[in-house]
Design an enzyme around this catalytic site. Structure first.
Site, PDB file in Angstrom:
ATOM      1  N   HIS A 156      43.003  48.209  43.541  1.00 50.37           N
ATOM      2  CA  HIS A 156      43.448  46.902  43.054  1.00 50.37           C
ATOM      3  C   HIS A 156      42.373  46.151  42.287  1.00 50.37           C
ATOM      4  O   HIS A 156      42.527  44.965  42.003  1.00 50.37           O
ATOM      5  CB  HIS A 156      43.963  46.049  44.223  1.00 50.37           C
ATOM      6  N   GLY A 157      41.251  46.804  41.995  1.00 51.08           N
ATOM      7  CA  GLY A 157      40.254  46.233  41.104  1.00 51.08           C
ATOM      8  C   GLY A 157      39.240  45.295  41.714  1.00 51.08           C
ATOM      9  O   GLY A 157      38.732  44.416  41.025  1.00 51.08           O
TER      10      GLY A 157
END
Length: 191
Positions: A156-157
């Site tokens: 999800h970064g």
């Protein structure tokens, strides 16, 4: 039986409890004692079977040899069936981490809060993103270390800096630092 004078006979006096412990009292005490001993023999195996097994106890701590880690390198180990990252920070990485004002961080911790006295160059963190439990990249050579040179979670970064602190992305907190101690200058006991 009572005689004609109205006094009790010796056998009757013992039965009525006038001269000490009755036979019925002795049987009750013996039965309760036997039940207590039997209860102990039932409860001890019940309690001992709830204790952790030997393989679980073996996984409750891990020793990691850090002698081969060069400055700027990290290794992955396993602790309680989860990845563990051990990184030897360079002077530049420590300087970069110390230059960040902790008040500007989402989860305010300094590098000194996350390392041990005398071993400020060794960072030990769990290799599990605090967002949804993915394994971040950055511990192996050539992996994406994110915008801050630490770790990057590809799910999800989330971006972590060189001290394992969350700097960008959805992760709510820094990478977890487990309980650990240095058993020697080159060996860490985790757990």
């Amino acid at each position: 039986m009572a005689d004609t004078t109205g006094t009790a006979t010796p056998d009757l006096a013992v039965e009525n409890g006038e001269d000490g412990v009755r036979r019925r009292d002795f049987i009750n005490i013996a039965a309760v004692g036997a039940a207590g001993v039997g209860g102990v023999f039932v409860v001890i195996p019940l309690i001992s079977q709830m204790a952790p097994s030997q393989d679980v106890l073996a996984e409750s701590s891990t020793e990691v040899d850090i002698s081969a880690i060069e400055p700027g390198q990290a290794i992955k180990a396993i602790f309680r069936k989860q990845p563990l990252f051990v990184r030897r920070l360079t002077d530049a990485e420590m300087g970069e981490a110390n230059s960040v004002a902790t008040g500007s961080l989402r989860d305010a911790e300094s590098l000194d809060d996350r390392t041990k006295e005398g071993h400020r160059d060794i960072l030990v963190t769990m290799g599990v993103c605090t967002h949804l439990g993915c394994v971040p990249l950055g511990a192996a050579d050539g992996e994406n270390k994110g915008e801050y040179g630490g770790y990057f979670c590809p799910c999800h970064g989330s971006h972590y800096d060189t001290a394992g602190r969350i700097r960008k992305g959805p992760a709510p907190t820094n990478l977890l630092v487990p309980d650990y101690e240095f058993s020697s200058d080159t060996v860490i006991q985790v757990g």
